[in-house]
Design an enzyme around this catalytic site. Structure first.
Site, PDB file in Angstrom:
ATOM      1  N   TYR A 170     -10.767   2.704   5.726  1.00  0.00           N
ATOM      2  CA  TYR A 170      -9.603   2.241   5.050  1.00  0.00           C
ATOM      3  C   TYR A 170     -10.196   1.249   3.686  1.00  0.00           C
ATOM      4  CZ  TYR A 170      -4.546   1.168   3.213  1.00  0.00           C
ATOM      5  OH  TYR A 170      -3.571   0.779   2.592  1.00  0.00           O
ATOM      6  N   SER A 171     -10.006   1.623   2.521  1.00  0.00           N
ATOM      7  CA  SER A 171     -10.755   1.002   1.257  1.00  0.00           C
ATOM      8  C   SER A 171      -9.783   1.025   0.174  1.00  0.00           C
ATOM      9  CB  SER A 171     -12.252   1.442   1.011  1.00  0.00           C
ATOM     10  OG  SER A 171     -12.494   0.618  -0.080  1.00  0.00           O
ATOM     11  N   ASN A 172      -9.190  -0.267  -0.168  1.00  0.00           N
ATOM     12  CA  ASN A 172      -8.508  -0.290  -1.408  1.00  0.00           C
ATOM     13  C   ASN A 172      -9.136   0.127  -2.704  1.00  0.00           C
ATOM     14  OD1 ASN A 172      -5.657  -1.593  -0.315  1.00  0.00           O
ATOM     15  ND2 ASN A 172      -7.102  -3.095   0.416  1.00  0.00           N
TER      16      ASN A 172
ATOM     17  N   GLY B 233       2.931  -0.640   3.911  1.00  0.00           N
ATOM     18  CA  GLY B 233       2.189  -1.750   3.116  1.00  0.00           C
ATOM     19  C   GLY B 233       2.238  -3.073   3.659  1.00  0.00           C
TER      20      GLY B 233
ATOM     21  N   SER C  44       0.788  -1.054   0.087  1.00  0.00           N
ATOM     22  CA  SER C  44       0.029   0.130  -0.106  1.00  0.00           C
ATOM     23  C   SER C  44       0.872   1.414   0.039  1.00  0.00           C
ATOM     24  CB  SER C  44      -1.065  -0.011   1.247  1.00  0.00           C
ATOM     25  OG  SER C  44      -1.937  -0.834   1.007  1.00  0.00           O
TER      26      SER C  44
END
Length: 366
Positions: free
Chosen positions: A176-178, A317, A81
């Site tokens: 949090y959201s990819n 990440g 990330s």
């Protein structure tokens, strides 16, 4: 590339060290102790620390589980990330060029793609306040053996996310959201007419002088150059997952880098070499990120308090085989740290995650 939940309940091997530049012996010894302490929870640990114009790189553990293989100094790892910060920088460069408006709805740039897109702004995507569901929660990533060689197109990832309802109304909270950063990557492609990988490479990687950072091409499952092996737990067994297809991360998590390059990137960003002052200021406008006490999130950037006072700005990440943490301070310090498994692969997940965070804190504060 996980949400850092485990890490932020607050995310008989060979040990060794190599030094790029000498630092005070007591500080170096303290950091080496922190890295050595990570071995057991993780097969290997790598760190790069810069201050006062001097850089030192240290390693601990073994590059290969069950063998005594020296860890490559500043070896390449999957950066997970941390990719989000690179993507956010490109979006903000486009803002500076007048091609994107931060507070415009994503519907303006990706019409008809995002459910409720007329009420979700570009800023909310970059800040994880959109409310969009996180596709990685539904992808089945816990079964790494099944998915490690699976290639995903970005629109497949969005289809997984959009099969689920929104978590909350846009702008009402942080989560949090990819999914947000897959959309940010598509936004970059729509506005520039070029692949996001190309834009990140030309606008960020080359501009920051990162010689060991790259975006794996489609089908590239390996890690080029010197690198330790990465490990994950699958079906009750620990497996070598160094080779995998990172396409499920895409603009949210596909990059490969080194601890040293990640520290250099953070330094270049805070020093104003990647963004004009106005856009860097926007990036540093934060909201509460309830992952740990005092943590806040800007636009692709965490603000993390330090035990010695002040804070650092960075990301981190988590991706199968590797966890990375670090960032930079306004007074010139920069840290990059990597371990070769996710917390919980070899021991207690919360303890392992906290040990990594403590090592980063010690690197900044020594």
């Amino acid at each position: 590339m996980r949400k850092l939940v485990a890490a932020l309940t607050v995310a008989g091997l060979l040990g060794g060290t190599a030094t790029v530049a000498e630092a005070k012996p007591s500080g170096k010894a303290a950091l080496q102790e922190q890295l050595d302490a990570l071995v057991g929870q993780f097969p290997a640990a790598l760190a790069s620390v810069s201050r006062g114009g001097r850089t030192e790189s240290l390693v601990a553990g073994s590059a290969r589980l069950g063998s005594r293989v020296p860890v490559p100094v500043d070896g390449r790892v999957r950066a997970g990330s941390n990719t989000k910060t690179f993507t956010a920088v490109v979006v903000l460069q486009l803002v500076a060029e007048g091609k994107v408006a931060l507070d415009a709805p994503i519907e303006r740039y990706l019409p008809g793609l995002v459910p409720g897109g007329s009420a979700i702004t570009v800023r909310q995507l970059l800040q994880h306040t959109s409310g969009l569901p996180n596709y990685t929660e539904y992808l089945g990533l816990e079964d790494v053996a099944k998915l490690r060689h699976r290639y995903f197109e970005p629109h497949e990832l969005l289809a997984v996310a959009f099969a689920h309802p929104a978590k909350f109304a846009p702008g009402t909270k942080w989560e949090y959201s990819n999914t947000n950063y897959v959309l940010a990557g598509l936004l970059v492609q729509r506005v520039t007419g070029r692949p996001v990988a190309e834009e990140i490479t030309s606008r960020v990687i080359r501009k920051a002088g990162l010689r060991n950072t790259y975006w794996p091409a489609a089908g590239d499952e390996g890690i080029r150059g010197p690198h330790p092996q990465g490990y994950a737990r699958s079906g009750g067994e620990v497996v070598d997952v160094t080779e995998l297809d990172p396409s499920w991360g895409w603009a949210a998590g596909q990059l490969i880098s080194t601890p040293g390059d990640l520290a250099r990137f953070s330094r270049a960003l805070l020093d104003g070499r990647l963004l004009p002052a106005a856009q860097l200021a926007e990036m540093r406008k934060t909201v509460d990120a309830p992952l740990a006490p005092g943590w806040r999130y800007g636009l692709g950037l965490f603000r993390v308090p330090l035990s010695c006072g002040g804070e650092f700005w960075g990301h981190g990440g988590d991706i199968h085989g590797f966890e990375t943490r670090g960032g930079a301070t306004d007074d010139g310090r920069a840290v990059g740290l990597a371990v070769t498994a996710l917390p919980g692969t070899f021991g207690d997940g919360d303890q392992g995650a906290q040990a990594v965070l403590s090592a980063v804190d010690a690197a900044f504060c020594r």
